[in-house]
Design an enzyme around this catalytic site. Structure first.
Site, PDB file in Angstrom:
ATOM      1  N   ARG A  45     -18.019  -2.454  17.938  1.00  0.00           N
ATOM      2  CA  ARG A  45     -17.303  -3.704  17.625  1.00  0.00           C
ATOM      3  C   ARG A  45     -15.964  -3.787  18.353  1.00  0.00           C
ATOM      4  O   ARG A  45     -15.120  -2.899  18.245  1.00  0.00           O
ATOM      5  CB  ARG A  45     -17.078  -3.805  16.115  1.00  0.00           C
ATOM      6  CG  ARG A  45     -16.450  -5.119  15.690  1.00  0.00           C
ATOM      7  CD  ARG A  45     -16.534  -5.313  14.182  1.00  0.00           C
ATOM      8  NE  ARG A  45     -17.905  -5.217  13.735  1.00  0.00           N
ATOM      9  CZ  ARG A  45     -18.332  -4.394  12.765  1.00  0.00           C
ATOM     10  NH1 ARG A  45     -17.486  -3.642  12.125  1.00  0.00           N
ATOM     11  NH2 ARG A  45     -19.600  -4.363  12.442  1.00  0.00           N
ATOM     12  N   CYS A  66       0.837  -1.199   0.000  1.00  0.00           N
ATOM     13  CA  CYS A  66       0.000   0.000   0.000  1.00  0.00           C
ATOM     14  C   CYS A  66       0.876   1.256   0.000  1.00  0.00           C
ATOM     15  O   CYS A  66       1.855   1.342   0.734  1.00  0.00           O
ATOM     16  CB  CYS A  66      -0.908  -0.010   1.228  1.00  0.00           C
ATOM     17  SG  CYS A  66      -2.002   1.426   1.288  1.00  0.00           S
ATOM     18  N   CYS A  99       0.431   0.280  10.354  1.00  0.00           N
ATOM     19  CA  CYS A  99      -0.011  -0.760   9.421  1.00  0.00           C
ATOM     20  C   CYS A  99       1.130  -1.554   8.774  1.00  0.00           C
ATOM     21  O   CYS A  99       1.984  -0.986   8.090  1.00  0.00           O
ATOM     22  CB  CYS A  99      -0.863  -0.129   8.339  1.00  0.00           C
ATOM     23  SG  CYS A  99      -1.490  -1.353   7.177  1.00  0.00           S
ATOM     24  N   CYS A 126     -19.466  -6.318   3.501  1.00  0.00           N
ATOM     25  CA  CYS A 126     -18.824  -5.049   3.840  1.00  0.00           C
ATOM     26  C   CYS A 126     -17.503  -4.984   3.072  1.00  0.00           C
ATOM     27  O   CYS A 126     -16.904  -6.021   2.778  1.00  0.00           O
ATOM     28  CB  CYS A 126     -18.575  -5.020   5.347  1.00  0.00           C
ATOM     29  SG  CYS A 126     -17.667  -3.570   5.903  1.00  0.00           S
ATOM     30  N   CYS A 163     -19.512   2.076   8.606  1.00  0.00           N
ATOM     31  CA  CYS A 163     -18.739   1.471   9.684  1.00  0.00           C
ATOM     32  C   CYS A 163     -17.492   2.331   9.846  1.00  0.00           C
ATOM     33  O   CYS A 163     -16.687   2.436   8.914  1.00  0.00           O
ATOM     34  CB  CYS A 163     -18.377   0.041   9.279  1.00  0.00           C
ATOM     35  SG  CYS A 163     -17.214  -0.751  10.403  1.00  0.00           S
ATOM     36  N   CYS A 203     -16.504  -9.141   5.597  1.00  0.00           N
ATOM     37  CA  CYS A 203     -15.866  -7.884   5.212  1.00  0.00           C
ATOM     38  C   CYS A 203     -14.611  -8.172   4.385  1.00  0.00           C
ATOM     39  O   CYS A 203     -13.792  -8.999   4.772  1.00  0.00           O
ATOM     40  CB  CYS A 203     -15.515  -7.107   6.473  1.00  0.00           C
ATOM     41  SG  CYS A 203     -14.890  -5.468   6.118  1.00  0.00           S
ATOM     42  N   CYS A 240       0.266   4.845   6.980  1.00  0.00           N
ATOM     43  CA  CYS A 240      -0.382   4.683   8.297  1.00  0.00           C
ATOM     44  C   CYS A 240       0.617   3.989   9.227  1.00  0.00           C
ATOM     45  O   CYS A 240       1.017   2.839   8.956  1.00  0.00           O
ATOM     46  CB  CYS A 240      -1.649   3.856   8.151  1.00  0.00           C
ATOM     47  SG  CYS A 240      -2.723   4.440   6.824  1.00  0.00           S
TER      48      CYS A 240
END
Ligand code: SF4
Length: 332
Positions: free
Chosen positions: A268, A60, A67, A136, A196, A104, A64
């Site tokens: 969640r 990616c 991550c 999702c 979400c 998801c 972040c």
């Protein structure tokens, strides 16, 4: 009294001062208050069971700091291109057989591009939807047109976390802005997809940042239908690899405050659950958590598997929530 006869109003005009007053309550008092709100607005003892599959892992371009999938960090993550439709449907069937009602799919993209991979994801959404699961996706930023395409394909919910407070955001991510996040959430909402959005604690943020993030979520025109509360799982090779682990009491405080602020929302208990005991998790359920991810992996980090969760449900007297039960939010 609200229109539906409930005693606790659904509000989206919370002030920071009000949220601080809730968040800083003695923790046992906070749990009792959250449990009362939960009992009033949610089916107690019912927990939504979701499974998350990484359909495209690693590489990616974003930064972040938490991550392992960011290409710039050397984390040894098992990078793979977009999975095939068959691989995804097989995983979805396994999740369904294991008791999940929401499936998801996550792709490590900065944003959705209008290309063949997006077309493939749309096919995956159609396929999983036809299996009777709530579908999702978490694919990065989407524009209005892409959100509509996802909706047409049968997408039920879209995950796009705020991660942290607006003030702390640039300490964690520099390749996009808080405003970008909010724009995607708005595009998803406009397309009629369930929202979400939550965050992560343990990033080195202050309590004020946690309160700030909850303030943003709870003052959206419509509360997110789901708010994931994640505890950082520090991964070697990421800038946050040495962050201390958050305690269960920090999770409980976040969950309980979220429950009080957003009574109708599914809260969640997400990343970090793997190292929680059943007792820890029971405290989180008492504080208003009513959704979990199950299955051995949460994108790239470990997670309790179906059997362990079934045993916990039996012990605590919890029952899995049926799919497609979500009600529209009522905002006063
Ligand atoms: S959290 Fe998502 S956007 Fe950020 S680096 Fe990881 S995969 Fe990319």
């Amino acid at each position: 009294m609200t229109q539906d006869g409930q005693n606790t109003a659904i509000r989206n005009d919370w002030t920071l001062e009000e949220i601080k007053a809730i968040y800083y309550k003695p923790v046992l008092e906070l749990i009792v208050e959250a449990a009362n709100v939960h009992k009033e607005h949610q089916a107690t003892g019912e927990v939504q069971v979701c499974t998350l599959l990484s359909v495209k892992t690693g590489g990616c371009p974003e930064d972040c700091s938490y991550c392992p999938q960011a290409a710039r960090f050397h984390t040894g993550v098992d990078v793979h291109k977009l999975l095939s439709q068959e691989q995804v449907l097989t995983a979805a069937q396994r999740a369904k057989d294991g008791g999940s009602t929401r499936f998801c799919m996550g792709a490590a993209w900065r944003e959705v591009r209008d290309n063949r991979d997006f077309d493939k994801v749309l096919d995956m959404v159609k396929g999983v939807n036809e299996m009777g699961l709530e579908v999702c996706c978490t694919l990065g930023m989407v524009n209005e047109y892409q959100a509509e395409k996802l909706k047409e394909a049968g997408l039920y919910a879209y995950n796009h976390n705020l991660d942290t407070s607006e003030e702390n955001y640039s300490n964690i991510i520099t390749t996009r802005t808080y405003g970008d996040r909010l724009d995607t959430i708005e595009n998803v909402r406009k397309a009629g997809i369930s929202v979400c959005s939550g965050g992560i604690i343990g990033l080195g943020e202050t309590d004020e940042d946690r309160i700030g993030m909850l303030h943003t979520l709870s003052t959206l025109v419509q509360h997110p239908e789901s708010v994931p509360v994640n505890a950082l799982v520090p991964v070697k090779g990421t800038p946050l690899e040495n962050q201390p682990l958050v305690t269960v009491w920090e999770m409980v405080r976040m969950i309980a405050t979220a429950r009080i602020l957003m009574p109708k929302t599914m809260v969640r208990l997400s990343a970090g659950r793997e190292r929680m005991s059943v007792t820890d998790q029971a405290l989180c359920f008492l504080a208003g958590a009513n959704s979990i991810f199950t299955g051995e992996k949460l994108l790239t980090t470990p997670n309790p598997d179906f059997d362990a969760d079934k045993a916990m449900f039996d012990l605590l007297g919890l029952t899995p929530r049926k799919s497609f039960k979500e009600e529209a939010q009522h905002v006063c």
